[in-house]
Structure formats: structure tokens, C-alpha cells
Design a protein around this motif. Structure first.
Motif, PDB file in Angstrom:
ATOM      1  N   MET A  51       0.832  -1.203   0.000  1.00  0.00           N
ATOM      2  CA  MET A  51       0.000   0.000   0.000  1.00  0.00           C
ATOM      3  C   MET A  51       0.868   1.254   0.000  1.00  0.00           C
ATOM      4  SD  MET A  51      -2.486   1.232   3.091  1.00  0.00           S
ATOM      5  CE  MET A  51      -2.403   2.981   3.470  1.00  0.00           C
ATOM      6  N   MET A  52       1.896   1.270   0.848  1.00  0.00           N
ATOM      7  CA  MET A  52       2.771   2.433   0.921  1.00  0.00           C
ATOM      8  C   MET A  52       3.613   2.575  -0.346  1.00  0.00           C
ATOM      9  SD  MET A  52       1.829   3.823   3.627  1.00  0.00           S
ATOM     10  CE  MET A  52       3.038   5.143   3.654  1.00  0.00           C
ATOM     11  N   GLU A  53       4.032   1.455  -0.916  1.00  0.00           N
ATOM     12  CA  GLU A  53       4.806   1.501  -2.158  1.00  0.00           C
ATOM     13  C   GLU A  53       3.984   2.133  -3.286  1.00  0.00           C
ATOM     14  OE1 GLU A  53       8.185   1.131  -4.432  1.00  0.00           O
ATOM     15  OE2 GLU A  53       7.967   0.738  -2.289  1.00  0.00           O
ATOM     16  N   ARG A  54       2.687   1.860  -3.286  1.00  0.00           N
ATOM     17  CA  ARG A  54       1.804   2.440  -4.302  1.00  0.00           C
ATOM     18  C   ARG A  54       1.496   3.906  -4.018  1.00  0.00           C
ATOM     19  NH1 ARG A  54      -1.160  -2.296  -3.114  1.00  0.00           N
ATOM     20  NH2 ARG A  54      -2.709  -1.051  -1.985  1.00  0.00           N
ATOM     21  N   GLY A  55       1.781   4.358  -2.816  1.00  0.00           N
ATOM     22  CA  GLY A  55       1.366   5.693  -2.418  1.00  0.00           C
ATOM     23  C   GLY A  55      -0.136   5.767  -2.239  1.00  0.00           C
ATOM     24  N   ASP A  56      -0.709   4.648  -1.813  1.00  0.00           N
ATOM     25  CA  ASP A  56      -2.162   4.488  -1.742  1.00  0.00           C
ATOM     26  C   ASP A  56      -2.637   4.917  -0.355  1.00  0.00           C
ATOM     27  OD1 ASP A  56      -4.695   3.752  -2.464  1.00  0.00           O
ATOM     28  OD2 ASP A  56      -4.255   1.621  -2.721  1.00  0.00           O
TER      29      ASP A  56
END
Length: 381
Positions: A51-56
Motif C-alpha cells: 500500500m505504501m509503495e503504491r502511495g495508496d
């Protein structure tokens, strides 16, 4: 899954910044608030990292959470969820508060057990509701006669009232049976009392007991249950919960349909917990089962004047210290003399006098040191 879950060292745990590990001095072993000494399961960590990698980092939608919990409830308890009667909530207590605000008015009674989880009192009081206590039996189970008296007095003159049910019960660890819940439902219907069932500890139930949701009572038309992965999967920092309603509560649901949301990080991690972590949970329950038995054995050896019944559920044990000869609150005594932090019994109600609550969700090594310290403090007097 064979790798141990409850296996962290004190040095590792003392690097944490959560409330559990920062409320007391460094020489105190904390065993109070319901945080587990674990690293969350790998699927949960991976979901949050992705989730954080996606910037979500926006707002959540409810559907993934409802679907994940529905699958979990069906697998674990044979409970078929009506997804049209589920609403996202920030967490369990906020979900309870929202339902209270929509089903009662300021000055109305909110009935709670004695002893019970302290926010069951503080949240209704925050909403200007009047708290009425109904004592549990000496075995920590529902006392239907006490409830009948409380329900009748609370609804005199046609006033509305709600009953906050802790299921499984915190702090006694009792799992309410279908028979008990059915009797409660009949009593609530007879007096027009709305039952709101906090079921956050439901995934942690030991052999010999079976969890039943209040909403699984046959023919139930009124009432609510609130769920979350926070306790069983150690996700208190990642807020999310679900409010579920009986068929006759559609009018109330319409009024909370656009209520406050959970965090997206909460939804993402709770979905992972409910869909991909059954084996982790099974292993956790095995280790907690061993821990609850270890506590009993250690108390018998080091502090025989303290009694603790085996909880049927939760990772909390209710220590009866009344025969230990302690002057004042046992938790205060153990904090000052044993350098162990427990929850004070009186904060759970009048029937908590002489008791303290112990969190057993830690390694056997740490749990052993806690009980040895308690025993040494009693012997040193």
C-alpha cells in the motif's frame, strides 16, 4: 505453521513506542493494555508495505473489509453475514458510540456488566448517557436476574436504553453460550433494550468453548455486533472495524450509513488478517493456551494466594488477589514492589476490587519473570 509467534525478548520490545512500552519506567515489565508482544503475520506486513509503495494513502471503501470478514466468520463460526447490514467504523469503540448515539438520547441508560472493560463506561458518559451496572455472577457469567432488574429500571417511563455486551467477556474471559445469548435477547426484547455486542476478542477462543455472535441468536430481529481484527491480529495502531446489524435495525443503519470511516491502512491490513492469516491465528491460540496454563502453574508455585480461572477466550487473565493480604489496589502494589504493570481491578467496576488483569500475550520467558516477580514481592513483606 510451527515457528513460534510469542517469542520476542524484552530488549526488542523496549524499542517500541506504543503506549504499552512507554507508560512506565524502564525497569517495569508491562502486562496491562491489550497489545500483544508479537510481530504481525507476514501477509499483513506485506499488504501494508505494498500500500505504501503504491502511495495508496486515501480514503477506504467498505466492500473489501465486509467481504473479508464475511469469509472469516463463515470459516471460523459458520456465520453467514448479510453484507447489506454491515457498516465500516473507525474501530470497535467508535462503532459502539455511533450506534449508541443513534439508538439512545442524552440521559438514557446504558447498562454494562460489573466488572467490564472500562471504555464501556467512559464512552457512554462522554455521550451524556447514564451508566447502570448489572453484576455478573461469581463465575463471571451473565446474571439474568440482575439484567432484568437493570433493564426494567432503565426503561421506566418509556425511556430508551442500551446494553453493552462484551462477547467474549473482558476481563473474565467467559464465552457466552447460545442459550445465554438467547435468554438475553428475549429479555432485551421484553424491555425494548438495544443490545450492542463488542466481539473484538472472538477469534481467540480455546478448546472447550465455542464463540457465538449475538447476531447468530435464532430469529433475532434487533441488536448489533461490532468486530475488528485489532485484538486477535495485534493491529491496534491500524484502525478499522465493522458494525453489523440484525434485520430489524435497517432504520438505524440508514442513519449511520455515512458515518465516520476507518483508515485505509486499517482496512488493508485487517483484510489481509481475515483472508490470509488463519494458520498464524491457529498457532497463536495454541501458544496462548499454553500461556494461560503456565500462569496457573506459576501462581501455584510462586503466589498460591492468588487465584486465576482459565479464561475460555482472550489473552487476558483476571487475577483474584483478595486472599493475598494486600492493602489497597493489587495492581498498585505489584507496580511498586514487583515492578510489574497490571490493569487495576477497580477500573473495571466495584466487583473488580481486589483483582488485577494480566495480559498473557507475551513469551513464556517474560511471563515466567512476571509471575516470579509477583511471588517474590508477596514473600518479601
Amino acid at each position: 505453521m510451527s515457528e513460534r509467534i510469542l517469542d520476542l525478548e524484552l530488549a526488542q520490545l523496549r524499542t517500541r513506542i506504543s503506549a504499552k512500552w512507554n507508560a512506565y519506567e524502564p525497569d517495569v515489565i508491562p502486562a496491562w493494555v491489550a497489545e500483544m508482544d508479537v510481530v504481525p503475520a507476514a501477509p499483513i506486513r506485506a499488504a501494508l508495505a505494498a500500500m505504501m509503495e503504491r502511495g495508496d494513502t486515501g480514503y477506504p471503501t467498505a466492500a473489501p473489509y465486509v467481504e473479508a470478514f464475511a469469509g472469516f466468520a463463515h470459516r471460523r463460526w459458520g456465520w453467514v453475514i448479510d453484507d447489506t447490514r454491515a457498516r465500516l467504523a473507525p474501530d470497535v469503540m467508535m462503532g459502539i458510540l455511533v450506534v449508541l448515539l443513534k439508538t439512545t438520547a442524552p440521559g438514557d441508560a446504558v447498562i454494562v456488566a460489573d466488572p467490564v472493560y472500562p471504555p464501556f463506561v467512559s464512552f457512554p458518559e462522554l455521550a451524556e448517557r447514564r451508566v447502570v451496572r448489572a453484576a455478573l455472577t461469581d463465575a463471571g457469567r451473565l446474571d439474568l436476574d440482575a439484567l432484568a432488574t437493570a433493564f426494567e429500571s432503565s426503561t421506566t417511563g418509556g425511556r430508551r436504553a442500551a446494553y453493552l455486551l462484551s462477547n467474549p467477556h473482558n476481563p473474565t474471559g467467559v464465552v457466552h453460550t447460545l442459550e445465554e445469548l438467547t435468554a438475553l435477547a428475549r429479555l432485551a426484547d421484553a424491555h425494548g433494550v438495544t443490545v450492542i455486542s463488542d466481539e473484538v476478542h472472538a477469534p481467540v477462543v480455546y478448546d472447550g468453548a465455542s464463540f457465538v455472535s449475538y447476531l447468530q441468536v435464532p430469529g433475532l430481529e434487533r441488536g448489533f455486533a461490532v468486530h475488528s481484527a485489532a485484538k486477535a491480529f495485534s493491529l491496534a495502531a491500524l484502525k478499522a472495524g465493522l458494525v453489523l446489524a440484525a434485520p430489524g435495525e435497517d432504520a438505524v443503519l440508514e442513519r449511520i450509513a455515512h458515518g465516520p470511516n476507518a483508515s485505509l491502512s486499517g482496512v488493508v491490513t485487517h483484510v489481509a488478517a481475515f483472508t490470509a492469516c488463519d494458520a498464524w491465528l491457529d498457532q497463536l491460540v495454541v501458544e496462548l493456551d499454553a500461556n494461560r496454563r503456565l500462569v496457573q502453574a506459576l501462581l501455584a508455585e510462586h503466589a498460591p494466594t492468588i487465584q486465576a480461572a482459565l479464561p475460555e477466550a482472550t489473552y487476558l487473565m483476571w487475577l483474584d488477589c483478595r486472599a493475598a493480604g494486600i492493602s489497597g489496589d493489587p495492581a498498585t502494589f505489584f507496580r511498586d514492589t514487583a515492578r510489574v504493570a497490571l490493569n487495576p481491578g477497580p477500573t473495571f467496576g466495584e466487583r473488580g476490587e481486589g483483582f488485577a488483569r494480566l495480559n498473557i500475550a507475551t513469551s513464556p520467558r517474560i511471563l515466567t519473570e512476571i509471575i516470579e516477580r509477583i511471588g517474590a514481592s508477596l514473600n518479601a513483606r
